[in-house]
Design a protein around this motif. Structure first.
Motif, PDB file in Angstrom:
ATOM      1  N   THR A 126       0.840  -1.202   0.000  1.00 38.02           N
ATOM      2  CA  THR A 126       0.000   0.000   0.000  1.00 38.02           C
ATOM      3  C   THR A 126       0.876   1.254   0.000  1.00 38.02           C
ATOM      4  O   THR A 126       0.628   2.200  -0.753  1.00 38.02           O
ATOM      5  CB  THR A 126      -0.936  -0.005   1.219  1.00 38.02           C
ATOM      6  N   ALA A 127       1.916   1.261   0.804  1.00 39.79           N
ATOM      7  CA  ALA A 127       2.818   2.420   0.870  1.00 39.79           C
ATOM      8  C   ALA A 127       3.524   2.630  -0.460  1.00 39.79           C
ATOM      9  O   ALA A 127       3.664   3.768  -0.940  1.00 39.79           O
ATOM     10  CB  ALA A 127       3.826   2.242   1.994  1.00 39.79           C
ATOM     11  N   ALA A 128       3.979   1.557  -1.089  1.00 42.32           N
ATOM     12  CA  ALA A 128       4.666   1.665  -2.379  1.00 42.32           C
ATOM     13  C   ALA A 128       3.719   2.184  -3.443  1.00 42.32           C
ATOM     14  O   ALA A 128       4.086   3.048  -4.251  1.00 42.32           O
ATOM     15  CB  ALA A 128       5.238   0.305  -2.778  1.00 42.32           C
ATOM     16  N   GLU A 129       2.476   1.672  -3.446  1.00 44.97           N
ATOM     17  CA  GLU A 129       1.500   2.139  -4.439  1.00 44.97           C
ATOM     18  C   GLU A 129       1.137   3.604  -4.205  1.00 44.97           C
ATOM     19  O   GLU A 129       0.977   4.377  -5.142  1.00 44.97           O
ATOM     20  CB  GLU A 129       0.247   1.259  -4.403  1.00 44.97           C
ATOM     21  N   ARG A 130       1.017   3.997  -2.930  1.00 45.58           N
ATOM     22  CA  ARG A 130       0.710   5.392  -2.597  1.00 45.58           C
ATOM     23  C   ARG A 130       1.859   6.300  -3.065  1.00 45.58           C
ATOM     24  O   ARG A 130       1.633   7.364  -3.629  1.00 45.58           O
ATOM     25  CB  ARG A 130       0.474   5.504  -1.088  1.00 45.58           C
ATOM     26  N   GLU A 131       3.113   5.884  -2.830  1.00 47.48           N
ATOM     27  CA  GLU A 131       4.272   6.674  -3.245  1.00 47.48           C
ATOM     28  C   GLU A 131       4.333   6.782  -4.767  1.00 47.48           C
ATOM     29  O   GLU A 131       4.629   7.845  -5.312  1.00 47.48           O
ATOM     30  CB  GLU A 131       5.569   6.061  -2.701  1.00 47.48           C
ATOM     31  N   ALA A 132       4.028   5.680  -5.467  1.00 44.32           N
ATOM     32  CA  ALA A 132       4.012   5.707  -6.930  1.00 44.32           C
ATOM     33  C   ALA A 132       2.964   6.689  -7.433  1.00 44.32           C
ATOM     34  O   ALA A 132       3.219   7.477  -8.360  1.00 44.32           O
ATOM     35  CB  ALA A 132       3.748   4.313  -7.485  1.00 44.32           C
ATOM     36  N   ALA A 133       1.779   6.685  -6.823  1.00 40.57           N
ATOM     37  CA  ALA A 133       0.715   7.612  -7.219  1.00 40.57           C
ATOM     38  C   ALA A 133       1.137   9.060  -6.949  1.00 40.57           C
ATOM     39  O   ALA A 133       0.894   9.953  -7.768  1.00 40.57           O
ATOM     40  CB  ALA A 133      -0.576   7.281  -6.472  1.00 40.57           C
ATOM     41  N   ARG A 134       1.793   9.311  -5.809  1.00 46.45           N
ATOM     42  CA  ARG A 134       2.244  10.664  -5.482  1.00 46.45           C
ATOM     43  C   ARG A 134       3.271  11.160  -6.514  1.00 46.45           C
ATOM     44  O   ARG A 134       3.176  12.281  -7.017  1.00 46.45           O
ATOM     45  CB  ARG A 134       2.864  10.695  -4.079  1.00 46.45           C
ATOM     46  N   VAL A 135       4.242  10.305  -6.849  1.00 48.73           N
ATOM     47  CA  VAL A 135       5.275  10.701  -7.808  1.00 48.73           C
ATOM     48  C   VAL A 135       4.663  10.923  -9.183  1.00 48.73           C
ATOM     49  O   VAL A 135       5.006  11.884  -9.887  1.00 48.73           O
ATOM     50  CB  VAL A 135       6.405   9.644  -7.841  1.00 48.73           C
ATOM     51  N   GLU A 136       3.729  10.060  -9.567  1.00 46.35           N
ATOM     52  CA  GLU A 136       3.068  10.238 -10.865  1.00 46.35           C
ATOM     53  C   GLU A 136       2.259  11.528 -10.899  1.00 46.35           C
ATOM     54  O   GLU A 136       2.260  12.245 -11.922  1.00 46.35           O
ATOM     55  CB  GLU A 136       2.165   9.035 -11.160  1.00 46.35           C
ATOM     56  N   ALA A 137       1.589  11.880  -9.807  1.00 43.59           N
ATOM     57  CA  ALA A 137       0.822  13.132  -9.745  1.00 43.59           C
ATOM     58  C   ALA A 137       1.767  14.326  -9.834  1.00 43.59           C
ATOM     59  O   ALA A 137       1.479  15.311 -10.524  1.00 43.59           O
ATOM     60  CB  ALA A 137      -0.010  13.191  -8.460  1.00 43.59           C
ATOM     61  N   GLU A 138       2.910  14.242  -9.142  1.00 44.42           N
ATOM     62  CA  GLU A 138       3.899  15.317  -9.196  1.00 44.42           C
ATOM     63  C   GLU A 138       4.440  15.474 -10.619  1.00 44.42           C
ATOM     64  O   GLU A 138       4.589  16.588 -11.123  1.00 44.42           O
ATOM     65  CB  GLU A 138       5.048  15.014  -8.231  1.00 44.42           C
ATOM     66  N   LEU A 139       4.693  14.368 -11.278  1.00 39.59           N
ATOM     67  CA  LEU A 139       5.172  14.397 -12.656  1.00 39.59           C
ATOM     68  C   LEU A 139       4.136  15.035 -13.567  1.00 39.59           C
ATOM     69  O   LEU A 139       4.459  15.887 -14.406  1.00 39.59           O
ATOM     70  CB  LEU A 139       5.493  12.978 -13.143  1.00 39.59           C
ATOM     71  N   ALA A 140       2.866  14.643 -13.409  1.00 42.32           N
ATOM     72  CA  ALA A 140       1.796  15.205 -14.240  1.00 42.32           C
ATOM     73  C   ALA A 140       1.681  16.710 -14.021  1.00 42.32           C
ATOM     74  O   ALA A 140       1.519  17.483 -14.980  1.00 42.32           O
ATOM     75  CB  ALA A 140       0.472  14.511 -13.933  1.00 42.32           C
ATOM     76  N   ALA A 141       1.793  17.156 -12.763  1.00 45.26           N
ATOM     77  CA  ALA A 141       1.704  18.588 -12.469  1.00 45.26           C
ATOM     78  C   ALA A 141       2.872  19.332 -13.111  1.00 45.26           C
ATOM     79  O   ALA A 141       2.688  20.421 -13.681  1.00 45.26           O
ATOM     80  CB  ALA A 141       1.685  18.812 -10.957  1.00 45.26           C
ATOM     81  N   LYS A 142       4.071  18.763 -13.028  1.00 48.57           N
ATOM     82  CA  LYS A 142       5.240  19.417 -13.631  1.00 48.57           C
ATOM     83  C   LYS A 142       5.120  19.459 -15.142  1.00 48.57           C
ATOM     84  O   LYS A 142       5.495  20.447 -15.776  1.00 48.57           O
ATOM     85  CB  LYS A 142       6.525  18.721 -13.200  1.00 48.57           C
ATOM     86  N   LYS A 143       4.623  18.381 -15.748  1.00 47.02           N
ATOM     87  CA  LYS A 143       4.423  18.370 -17.198  1.00 47.02           C
ATOM     88  C   LYS A 143       3.432  19.461 -17.608  1.00 47.02           C
ATOM     89  O   LYS A 143       3.645  20.174 -18.575  1.00 47.02           O
ATOM     90  CB  LYS A 143       3.903  17.004 -17.671  1.00 47.02           C
ATOM     91  N   LYS A 144       2.331  19.573 -16.843  1.00 48.21           N
ATOM     92  CA  LYS A 144       1.303  20.574 -17.150  1.00 48.21           C
ATOM     93  C   LYS A 144       1.881  21.972 -17.011  1.00 48.21           C
ATOM     94  O   LYS A 144       1.677  22.830 -17.872  1.00 48.21           O
ATOM     95  CB  LYS A 144       0.094  20.400 -16.229  1.00 48.21           C
ATOM     96  N   ALA A 145       2.648  22.222 -15.940  1.00 45.83           N
ATOM     97  CA  ALA A 145       3.263  23.533 -15.736  1.00 45.83           C
ATOM     98  C   ALA A 145       4.241  23.845 -16.864  1.00 45.83           C
ATOM     99  O   ALA A 145       4.300  24.982 -17.361  1.00 45.83           O
ATOM    100  CB  ALA A 145       3.963  23.585 -14.378  1.00 45.83           C
ATOM    101  N   TYR A 146       5.003  22.852 -17.289  1.00 42.92           N
ATOM    102  CA  TYR A 146       5.967  23.058 -18.377  1.00 42.92           C
ATOM    103  C   TYR A 146       5.234  23.398 -19.664  1.00 42.92           C
ATOM    104  O   TYR A 146       5.611  24.324 -20.381  1.00 42.92           O
ATOM    105  CB  TYR A 146       6.819  21.794 -18.559  1.00 42.92           C
ATOM    106  N   GLU A 147       4.181  22.632 -19.982  1.00 40.47           N
ATOM    107  CA  GLU A 147       3.418  22.888 -21.205  1.00 40.47           C
ATOM    108  C   GLU A 147       2.787  24.284 -21.167  1.00 40.47           C
ATOM    109  O   GLU A 147       2.774  24.993 -22.180  1.00 40.47           O
ATOM    110  CB  GLU A 147       2.346  21.811 -21.397  1.00 40.47           C
ATOM    111  N   GLU A 148       2.274  24.688 -20.004  1.00 42.31           N
ATOM    112  CA  GLU A 148       1.689  26.020 -19.887  1.00 42.31           C
ATOM    113  C   GLU A 148       2.757  27.105 -20.068  1.00 42.31           C
ATOM    114  O   GLU A 148       2.508  28.122 -20.724  1.00 42.31           O
ATOM    115  CB  GLU A 148       0.991  26.178 -18.529  1.00 42.31           C
ATOM    116  N   SER A 149       3.954  26.893 -19.504  1.00 43.03           N
ATOM    117  CA  SER A 149       5.020  27.893 -19.670  1.00 43.03           C
ATOM    118  C   SER A 149       5.458  27.967 -21.127  1.00 43.03           C
ATOM    119  O   SER A 149       5.749  29.043 -21.638  1.00 43.03           O
ATOM    120  CB  SER A 149       6.209  27.582 -18.760  1.00 43.03           C
TER     121      SER A 149
END
Length: 181
Positions: A126-149
């Motif tokens: 559960t902890a590993a899956e939660r960490e994977a989801a957190r990192v993927e969400a962070e990646l998606a947010a950074k990708k979105k911010a990069y595309e917007e910039s």
């Protein structure tokens, strides 16, 4: 037979022999030529120097030179075969080493998975899956911010191009108004 003629034959034989670089019987041919020339010269020096001595010397010298040249050719073939065998064995050894390294890597990966499987609990999963989801969400947010910039940068470039074009047109109109055109 005079010495000039003998020297000329020797030179011609050597020139002919060096022209046979790709001949598989090169050693034999060179041996025959060199033996015949040297035998002919030796035959000319023996006895009365008559044609029979020259021919006999050339024949005997050619035969002996051919035998010696054959031995050279055989040795060269043996060396080439041995080198080809060594190259083949080396390539086989390299392939075996690469295969062994690949097998070691696969076994090490399996060992790590097995170790994790033995020690992991449901909470760890559960902890590993939660960490994977957190990192993927962070990646998606950074990708979105990069595309917007990138989109903002493109809009700024387009606006700057429009400004430059408008300034050129203004300058042109001002020149026309002042009669400077």
């Amino acid at each position: 037979m005079n010495k000039l003629f003998a020297s000329t034959i020797l030179i011609l034989a050597l020139i002919f022999a060096t022209g046979c670089q790709n001949n598989p019987n090169r050693g034999r041919d060179i041996g025959i030529l060199a033996g015949a020339v040297l035998g002919g010269i030796a035959g000319a020096q023996m006895g009365d120097g008559g044609d029979a001595n020259v021919v006999a010397g050339a024949v005997i010298g050619g035969a002996l030179g051919g035998l010696g040249g054959n031995q050279i050719d055989k040795r060269q073939e043996e060396l080439q075969a041995a080198e080809a065998q060594r190259q083949y064995e080396y390539e086989q050894e390299v392939q075996a080493q690469e295969k062994l390294e690949s097998e070691i890597k696969t076994l090490e990966e399996k060992r790590i998975r097995d170790e994790i499987a033995r020690k992991a609990t449901a909470a760890d999963v559960t902890a590993a899956e939660r960490e994977a989801a957190r990192v993927e969400a962070e990646l998606a947010a950074k990708k979105k911010a990069y595309e917007e910039s990138q989109a903002r940068a493109l809009r700024i470039q387009e606006a700057q191009e429009r400004i430059a074009k408008a300034q050129e047109e203004l300058a042109e109109l001002e020149r026309q108004e002042n009669g400077q055109y």
